[in-house]
Design an enzyme around this catalytic site. Structure first.
Site, PDB file in Angstrom:
ATOM      1  N   PRO A  72       0.786  -1.225   0.000  1.00 46.06           N
ATOM      2  CA  PRO A  72       0.000   0.000   0.000  1.00 46.06           C
ATOM      3  C   PRO A  72       0.821   1.279   0.000  1.00 46.06           C
ATOM      4  CG  PRO A  72      -0.114  -1.104   2.128  1.00 46.06           C
ATOM      5  CD  PRO A  72       0.513  -2.066   1.169  1.00 46.06           C
ATOM      6  N   ASN A  73       0.319   2.222  -0.785  1.00 49.55           N
ATOM      7  CA  ASN A  73       0.844   3.589  -0.910  1.00 49.55           C
ATOM      8  C   ASN A  73       2.154   3.669  -1.699  1.00 49.55           C
ATOM      9  OD1 ASN A  73      -1.266   4.779   0.746  1.00 49.55           O
ATOM     10  ND2 ASN A  73      -0.305   3.725   2.455  1.00 49.55           N
ATOM     11  N   TYR A 118      11.026   8.987   1.051  1.00 43.28           N
ATOM     12  CA  TYR A 118      11.046   7.936   0.027  1.00 43.28           C
ATOM     13  C   TYR A 118      11.707   8.351  -1.298  1.00 43.28           C
ATOM     14  CZ  TYR A 118       7.784   5.747   3.275  1.00 43.28           C
ATOM     15  OH  TYR A 118       7.219   5.193   4.401  1.00 43.28           O
ATOM     16  N   HIS A 129      12.654  -2.537   2.702  1.00 47.79           N
ATOM     17  CA  HIS A 129      12.129  -1.222   3.051  1.00 47.79           C
ATOM     18  C   HIS A 129      13.044  -0.152   2.478  1.00 47.79           C
ATOM     19  CE1 HIS A 129       9.188  -3.064   5.569  1.00 47.79           C
ATOM     20  NE2 HIS A 129      10.147  -3.808   6.094  1.00 47.79           N
ATOM     21  N   ALA A 175       2.971  -0.682   4.982  1.00 46.58           N
ATOM     22  CA  ALA A 175       2.472  -0.709   6.360  1.00 46.58           C
ATOM     23  C   ALA A 175       1.952  -2.089   6.767  1.00 46.58           C
ATOM     24  CB  ALA A 175       1.379   0.341   6.532  1.00 46.58           C
ATOM     25  N   ARG A 233       5.017  10.730  -2.852  1.00 46.97           N
ATOM     26  CA  ARG A 233       4.701  10.510  -1.439  1.00 46.97           C
ATOM     27  C   ARG A 233       5.914  10.837  -0.558  1.00 46.97           C
ATOM     28  NH1 ARG A 233       4.723   4.457   1.204  1.00 46.97           N
ATOM     29  NH2 ARG A 233       3.916   5.086   3.231  1.00 46.97           N
ATOM     30  N   ASN A 243       8.100  -5.409  -0.624  1.00 47.04           N
ATOM     31  CA  ASN A 243       7.932  -4.263   0.272  1.00 47.04           C
ATOM     32  C   ASN A 243       6.450  -4.209   0.600  1.00 47.04           C
ATOM     33  OD1 ASN A 243       7.736  -1.891   1.662  1.00 47.04           O
ATOM     34  ND2 ASN A 243       9.035  -0.712   0.263  1.00 47.04           N
ATOM     35  N   ARG A 251      12.544   5.437  12.677  1.00 43.31           N
ATOM     36  CA  ARG A 251      11.221   6.071  12.582  1.00 43.31           C
ATOM     37  C   ARG A 251      10.354   5.685  13.795  1.00 43.31           C
ATOM     38  NH1 ARG A 251       9.012   5.165   6.712  1.00 43.31           N
ATOM     39  NH2 ARG A 251       7.599   6.835   7.434  1.00 43.31           N
ATOM     40  N   GLU A 271      12.357  -9.396   2.358  1.00 46.66           N
ATOM     41  CA  GLU A 271      11.633  -8.206   2.829  1.00 46.66           C
ATOM     42  C   GLU A 271      12.483  -6.964   2.555  1.00 46.66           C
ATOM     43  OE1 GLU A 271      10.743  -8.387   7.020  1.00 46.66           O
ATOM     44  OE2 GLU A 271      10.251  -6.255   7.119  1.00 46.66           O
TER      45      GLU A 271
HETATM   46  C1  DQA Z   1       8.169   1.159   4.110  1.00 46.85           C
HETATM   47  C2  DQA Z   1       8.167   1.433   5.612  1.00 46.85           C
HETATM   48  C3  DQA Z   1       6.786   1.209   6.194  1.00 46.85           C
HETATM   49  O1  DQA Z   1       6.799   1.474   7.583  1.00 46.85           O
HETATM   50  C4  DQA Z   1       5.783   2.133   5.546  1.00 46.85           C
HETATM   51  O2  DQA Z   1       4.488   1.888   6.037  1.00 46.85           O
HETATM   52  C5  DQA Z   1       5.817   2.068   4.072  1.00 46.85           C
HETATM   53  C6  DQA Z   1       7.108   1.973   3.389  1.00 46.85           C
HETATM   54  C7  DQA Z   1       9.519   1.498   3.476  1.00 46.85           C
HETATM   55  O3  DQA Z   1       9.722   1.075   2.336  1.00 46.85           O
HETATM   56  O4  DQA Z   1      10.350   2.189   4.053  1.00 46.85           O
HETATM   57  O5  DQA Z   1       4.800   2.181   3.406  1.00 46.85           O
HETATM   58  O6  DQA Z   1       7.937  -0.217   3.899  1.00 46.85           O
END
Ligand code: DQA
Length: 148
Positions: free
Chosen positions: A18-19, A31, A106, A83, A26, A80, A113, A104
């Site tokens: 998501p997102n 990011y 990020h 959240a 964003r 990735n 954070r 995994e």
């Molecule tokens: C994320 C870190 C997560 O906490 C966050 O909700 C994201 C992006 C990252 O790529 O740093 O959406 O996965």
């Protein structure tokens, strides 16, 4: 003995949650300014011998369906989960259910954070985790998958 690594025909899926469709727009301070579409082209140039695919969804069940779809035939998944990383037992279980290794990823260093980002429900199901290197985290994860 001469050995070499043949990445020809290796199939790797980059799976974003998501997102992450809003990368480039964003929170660029966290990011970056690069969209996934433009970064994906960079990855394809970097790994010309690998069959790379990209899928993104904001919907938890669609991410799970995608893991099921590729999880017995592909050579790796770079995930990735956004959240959902911090909330999803269902994604953890989906990773456990498949045979394809999942790394995994990020973009940000989640440990710098909010504390609610310090817990991942999926790390234990993955072969490893890479984070904090910006978009380069995806490249590092592919390198790691190709070494497995
Ligand atoms: C994320 C870190 C997560 O906490 C966050 O909700 C994201 C992006 C990252 O790529 O740093 O959406 O996965």
């Amino acid at each position: 003995m001469i050995s070499f690594m043949d990445n020809n025909n290796k199939r790797v899926l980059i799976l974003n949650g998501p997102n992450l469709n809003l990368l480039g727009k964003r929170e660029p301070g966290i990011y970056g300014n690069n969209s996934m579409e433009s970064y994906f082209a960079t990855l394809q140039e970097r790994f010309p011998d690998v069959s790379l695919e990209y899928y993104q969804s904001n919907v938890e069940g669609e991410l799970i369906n995608k893991l099921h779809e590729v999880g017995f035939t592909y050579d790796g998944v770079v995930l990735n989960a956004g959240a959902y990383t911090h909330t999803s037992v269902a994604i953890h279980d989906a990773i456990k259910a498949i045979s394809t290794p999942v790394v995994e990823v990020h973009i940000s260093n989640v440990y710098q954070r909010e504390t609610y980002r310090h817990t991942s429900l999926i790390t234990g199901a993955c072969v490893g985790v890479i984070g904090g290197f910006g978009m380069d985290s995806y490249r590092l994860a592919i390198e790691a998958l190709l070494q497995l």
